[in-house]
Write a protein that holds these residues in place. Structure first.
Motif, PDB file in Angstrom:
ATOM      1  N   SER A  29       0.817  -1.214   0.000  1.00 48.40           N
ATOM      2  CA  SER A  29       0.000   0.000   0.000  1.00 48.40           C
ATOM      3  C   SER A  29       0.842   1.252   0.000  1.00 48.40           C
ATOM      4  O   SER A  29       0.346   2.342  -0.238  1.00 48.40           O
ATOM      5  CB  SER A  29      -0.925   0.001   1.235  1.00 48.40           C
ATOM      6  N   SER A  34       1.293   3.873  -7.161  1.00 53.33           N
ATOM      7  CA  SER A  34      -0.161   3.814  -7.141  1.00 53.33           C
ATOM      8  C   SER A  34      -0.724   5.155  -7.585  1.00 53.33           C
ATOM      9  O   SER A  34      -0.228   6.207  -7.199  1.00 53.33           O
ATOM     10  CB  SER A  34      -0.656   3.490  -5.730  1.00 53.33           C
ATOM     11  N   SER A  36      -4.217   7.545  -8.000  1.00 55.55           N
ATOM     12  CA  SER A  36      -5.608   7.706  -7.608  1.00 55.55           C
ATOM     13  C   SER A  36      -6.533   7.965  -8.786  1.00 55.55           C
ATOM     14  O   SER A  36      -7.741   7.978  -8.622  1.00 55.55           O
ATOM     15  CB  SER A  36      -5.735   8.857  -6.599  1.00 55.55           C
ATOM     16  N   ARG A 239     -15.665   7.050   3.550  1.00 54.83           N
ATOM     17  CA  ARG A 239     -15.202   6.123   2.508  1.00 54.83           C
ATOM     18  C   ARG A 239     -14.773   6.861   1.241  1.00 54.83           C
ATOM     19  O   ARG A 239     -15.175   6.509   0.140  1.00 54.83           O
ATOM     20  CB  ARG A 239     -16.323   5.128   2.182  1.00 54.83           C
ATOM     21  N   LYS A 240     -13.944   7.860   1.394  1.00 53.30           N
ATOM     22  CA  LYS A 240     -13.512   8.640   0.233  1.00 53.30           C
ATOM     23  C   LYS A 240     -12.718   7.770  -0.736  1.00 53.30           C
ATOM     24  O   LYS A 240     -11.764   7.092  -0.347  1.00 53.30           O
ATOM     25  CB  LYS A 240     -12.672   9.821   0.696  1.00 53.30           C
ATOM     26  N   GLU A 242     -10.098   6.292  -3.182  1.00 53.83           N
ATOM     27  CA  GLU A 242      -8.676   6.474  -3.420  1.00 53.83           C
ATOM     28  C   GLU A 242      -8.312   6.123  -4.864  1.00 53.83           C
ATOM     29  O   GLU A 242      -7.135   6.084  -5.216  1.00 53.83           O
ATOM     30  CB  GLU A 242      -7.865   5.628  -2.432  1.00 53.83           C
ATOM     31  N   ASN A 243      -9.329   5.854  -5.674  1.00 56.81           N
ATOM     32  CA  ASN A 243      -9.121   5.516  -7.083  1.00 56.81           C
ATOM     33  C   ASN A 243      -9.923   6.457  -7.962  1.00 56.81           C
ATOM     34  O   ASN A 243     -10.649   7.334  -7.465  1.00 56.81           O
ATOM     35  CB  ASN A 243      -9.500   4.050  -7.346  1.00 56.81           C
ATOM     36  N   ASN A 526      -3.710  -2.258  -2.006  1.00 50.22           N
ATOM     37  CA  ASN A 526      -4.707  -1.990  -0.963  1.00 50.22           C
ATOM     38  C   ASN A 526      -5.936  -2.892  -1.087  1.00 50.22           C
ATOM     39  O   ASN A 526      -7.071  -2.450  -0.914  1.00 50.22           O
ATOM     40  CB  ASN A 526      -5.139  -0.514  -0.998  1.00 50.22           C
ATOM     41  N   HIS A 538     -13.456   1.297  -2.190  1.00 54.49           N
ATOM     42  CA  HIS A 538     -12.954   2.669  -2.262  1.00 54.49           C
ATOM     43  C   HIS A 538     -11.457   2.763  -1.985  1.00 54.49           C
ATOM     44  O   HIS A 538     -10.829   3.770  -2.324  1.00 54.49           O
ATOM     45  CB  HIS A 538     -13.722   3.562  -1.278  1.00 54.49           C
ATOM     46  N   LYS A 539     -10.855   1.731  -1.409  1.00 53.95           N
ATOM     47  CA  LYS A 539      -9.436   1.755  -1.083  1.00 53.95           C
ATOM     48  C   LYS A 539      -8.547   1.227  -2.211  1.00 53.95           C
ATOM     49  O   LYS A 539      -7.330   1.401  -2.182  1.00 53.95           O
ATOM     50  CB  LYS A 539      -9.175   0.930   0.183  1.00 53.95           C
ATOM     51  N   THR A 541      -6.339   0.642  -5.368  1.00 53.56           N
ATOM     52  CA  THR A 541      -5.556   1.470  -6.293  1.00 53.56           C
ATOM     53  C   THR A 541      -4.709   0.555  -7.166  1.00 53.56           C
ATOM     54  O   THR A 541      -4.573  -0.643  -6.894  1.00 53.56           O
ATOM     55  CB  THR A 541      -4.622   2.441  -5.547  1.00 53.56           C
TER      56      THR A 541
END
Length: 542
Positions: A29, A34, A36, A239-240, A242-243, A526, A538-539, A541
Motif C-alpha cells: 500500500s 499507485s 488515484s 469512505r472517500k 482512493e481511485n 490496498n 474505495h481503497k 488502487t
C-alpha cells in the motif's frame, strides 16, 4: 453491545475489538506508483431491479448501491459502526430515537435533509409500492408484521426540522441504530419521485446519489455488460475513494473472469472459480486472498413444494435431505477447504455465534438416519417425484450441486439433479415471482454484522428475503423478543432458541460458510476484504 439508558451512537463498535479484521495482502500500500486516477475493474452481475435501495435485496444490485449511497451510519472493514450522514442518533429509552444530520449533498448538489430519509423509508414501507426490503422497516411504528404501512406516510417517522427527524419503534431495541447502514435505510432526493409519488424508472437507471461514487453519466449502466461509477465530488464521508472510479463487469463464467485477472484485464475477482481453488494461492499471475468469511450458503426448499410442506411428512423429508449430505467431503474435495461446513444459520464471525444449537445434529452426515426418516415420510405418503436444485450457472455452483445430488441419490435412493439457470438474474426472477417449483440455491451476505440479520429478513413471516415462504409463529416471537432484549447475553440466547426452531423445520438446508477465496491482478494495491466478504472498493488502487 450493551447500551446505557441514554445512548449516543457516535463511532461505537458493533463487534468486539477482538473480532477479525479481514485484511488481505493485496500488494504494497506504500507503493509510490499507485495512482488515484486509475479506474478499478471488479466482477459483478446484472442487477435484478433498477438501482433503488428499497427494492434491491440481491448482491448484483446491492454491491453497486452500497458504493452509490451513504446512510446514517457506515461500517468499517471489521464491522464496527461509525456515523456517516448522521451527526448523532440519541435515545432516552431505546424506543424513540432522535437523528440529527450533518451538512450533506446529493451528487446533483441538492441537500440531503431529514425529509430525504423519511420520504425514502415511507416509500419503501408503503404496501402499494411492493418494495422487496419492506421487512427492514418492521420495527418502526406504523408497519405491520411484514414491514408494510397502509399509508404513504409512515407514522413512526417525524420530521422535526431540515436536519432533524425522529424514529419511534414498536418496542425498545437497543441495537436498532446499528442496522441503519443497510441500504433499505438510505435517503433519496426529491428528483427520484414522479408526479404519482413513485420512484421513476429513469431514476433507477441513472440515480442521483450521496455516497462515495456516482453514476458515470447517461449510459453508465450497460445492461448485461457493466456499470461504470466515478468518484462523487460532493461526498464527504468515511469512505472517500482512493481511485478514479469503479467498473463492475458482469461475468456469466467465473473461469473467464479468473483468466481476465491473470491477464490483467480484471483488477479484482471476489470469488475464485472451483477450477482454480487448488492452484490460485500459488499462481504467479495473480495476488491471492484467502481469509475467514461471513457468507452463509444453503439451498431453500419452498413450503409449497409437494411432500416438503410444514406438516410432519415435510419435516421428515427436509431432515432426511440434510442428514444425507456429507458437507465435510464436499468442502474438502470440491472447495479445497475454502468452505467450512455449516453449524448454524449465521456465521462464526458474528457476535453471539453458537455452534451447539439444540437440534443442530441434523446438519451432521448420518446416511442411516436419513434413510430411516425418509422411510417414515414414505409411510405417510409415498414420494415418487424427482428432487432438483436450481442454481445460476454464472456463479460457479454446478460442481457442488452435482455432488449434493449424487449424495442424495446414493444415500436416499431418490432421483436428484441440478437445474441450471444461465444467470443469477434469471434465477432470482423465478424465485421472486414464485414461479420456481423446485429447491434452489440461496445464501446470505450480511447487511450489518448481527445474527439477527441472518435470521429475521430470511425466515420471518412475510419477510422480503423469505424466498421459501416459511412461517412459524414461535420463531417470529423469539426473533421479536431478541430484538427487544436489552441484555446482550439474553439476546444471544434468544437467537439460539430461534435457530433451534429452524433446525426442526429446516426452511433452508444449511450447507457451509464461504471463506474469502479471491484474487487480484498484479499491480493492484490496498486489497482489503471486509466483514461482508467484499473488497473495500474505495481503497483499491493500481
Amino acid at each position: 453491545m450493551r447500551l446505557s439508558r441514554r445512548t449516543r451512537l457516535a463511532g461505537v463498535a458493533l463487534v468486539a475489538a477482538a473480532s477479525l479484521t479481514l485484511a488481505a495482502c493485496g500488494g504494497d500500500s506504500g507503493d509510490d506508483s499507485s495512482s488515484s486516477d486509475q479506474v478499478i475493474t471488479v466482477d459483478g452481475s446484472e442487477p435484478q431491479n433498477p438501482l433503488v435501495p428499497s427494492s434491491t435485496n440481491e448482491t448484483g444490485g446491492g454491491n453497486v448501491i452500497d458504493e452509490l449511497y451513504a446512510g446514517l451510519v457506515a461500517y468499517k472493514a471489521d464491522g464496527s459502526t461509525v456515523n456517516e450522514v448522521a451527526d448523532s442518533i440519541e435515545s432516552e429509552d431505546n424506543k424513540t430515537w432522535t437523528v440529527k444530520l450533518k451538512d450533506w449533498e446529493f451528487s446533483d448538489g441538492s441537500k440531503v435533509t431529514a425529509d430525504s430519509f423519511v420520504k425514502a423509508w415511507s416509500y419503501g414501507a408503503f404496501i402499494d409500492n411492493a418494495q422487496l426490503n419492506a421487512y427492514f422497516y418492521y420495527p418502526i411504528a406504523g408497519t405491520n408484521d411484514e414491514g408494510n404501512s397502509e399509508t404513504p406516510e409512515l407514522s413512526g417517522l417525524k420530521v422535526v426540522d431540515e436536519k432533524t427527524f425522529t424514529i419511534t419503534l414498536k418496542q425498545a431495541e437497543a441495537d436498532f441504530p446499528a442496522r441503519l447502514g443497510y441500504s433499505a435505510f438510505f435517503p433519496l432526493p426529491d428528483a427520484a419521485f414522479g408526479s404519482d409519488g413513485k420512484v421513476t424508472k429513469e431514476f433507477g437507471e441513472n440515480p442521483i446519489t450521496n455516497g462515495p461514487y456516482k453514476m458515470d453519466g447517461e449510459g453508465a449502466w450497460e445492461h448485461d455488460t457493466q456499470i461504470r461509477l466515478v468518484p462523487n465530488e460532493k461526498y464527504d464521508g468515511e469512505r472517500k475513494p482512493e481511485n478514479g472510479g469503479l467498473t463492475f463487469k458482469f461475468y456469466t463464467d467465473l473461469d473467464a473472469a479468473y483468466t481476465d485477472v491473470q491477464a490483467g484485464n480484471l483488477d479484482v475477482l471476489k470469488t475464485v472459480p472451483d477450477s482454480a481453488l487448488t492452484t490460485f494461492e500459488s499462481d504467479e499471475n495473480v495476488q491471492p486472498v484467502s481469509e475467514p468469511g461471513s457468507v452463509f450458503q444453503s439451498f431453500t426448499i419452498p413450503q409449497s413444494m409437494p411432500g416438503f410442506g410444514s406438516d410432519e411428512e415435510g419435516k421428515l423429508r427436509r431432515q432426511a435431505i440434510s442428514l444425507a449430505i456429507n458437507r465435510e467431503e464436499i468442502t474438502d474435495k470440491i472447495f479445497n477447504g475454502t468452505r467450512t461446513p455449516a453449524k448454524d444459520f449465521s456465521s462464526p464471525l458474528m457476535p453471539g455465534f453458537n455452534e451447539d444449537i439444540e437440534g443442530s445434529e441434523v446438519l451432521s452426515f448420518d446416511p442411516e438416519k436419513a434413510k430411516q426418516l425418509w422411510a417414515q415420510a414414505d409411510e405417510i405418503k409415498k414420494f415418487n417425484g424427482k428432487f432438483q436444485i436450481g442454481y445460476n450457472g454464472d456463479g460457479g455452483h454446478q460442481a457442488w450441486v452435482d455432488a449434493v445430488s449424487n449424495q442424495l441419490k446414493n444415500n436416499l435412493g431418490i432421483q436428484a439433479s441440478g437445474k441450471s439457470y444461465p444467470t443469477f438474474d434469471e434465477l432470482r426472477k423465478d424465485v421472486t415471482d414464485r414461479t420456481i417449483k423446485i429447491a434452489f440455491r440461496t445464501g446470505w451476505q450480511p447487511d450489518y454484522p448481527s445474527i439477527y440479520n441472518y435470521l429475521a429478513p430470511v425466515y420471518g413471516t412475510g419477510a422480503g428475503s423469505n424466498d421459501g415462504d416459511y412461517s412459524n409463529k414461535q420463531f417470529d416471537d423469539l426473533i421479536n423478543q431478541a430484538a427487544g432484549a436489552q441484555d446482550e447475553d439474553e439476546r444471544y440466547k434468544l437467537y439460539s432458541d430461534a435457530q433451534a426452531v429452524l433446525m426442526q423445520d429446516l426452511p433452508a438446508i444449511p450447507t457451509w460458510y464461504t471463506n474469502i477465496a479471491a484474487a487480484s491482478a498484479k499491480g493492484v494495491n490496498n486489497v482489503e476484504f471486509n466483514w461482508q466478504n467484499l473488497p473495500e472498493y474505495h481503497k483499491l488502487t493500481k
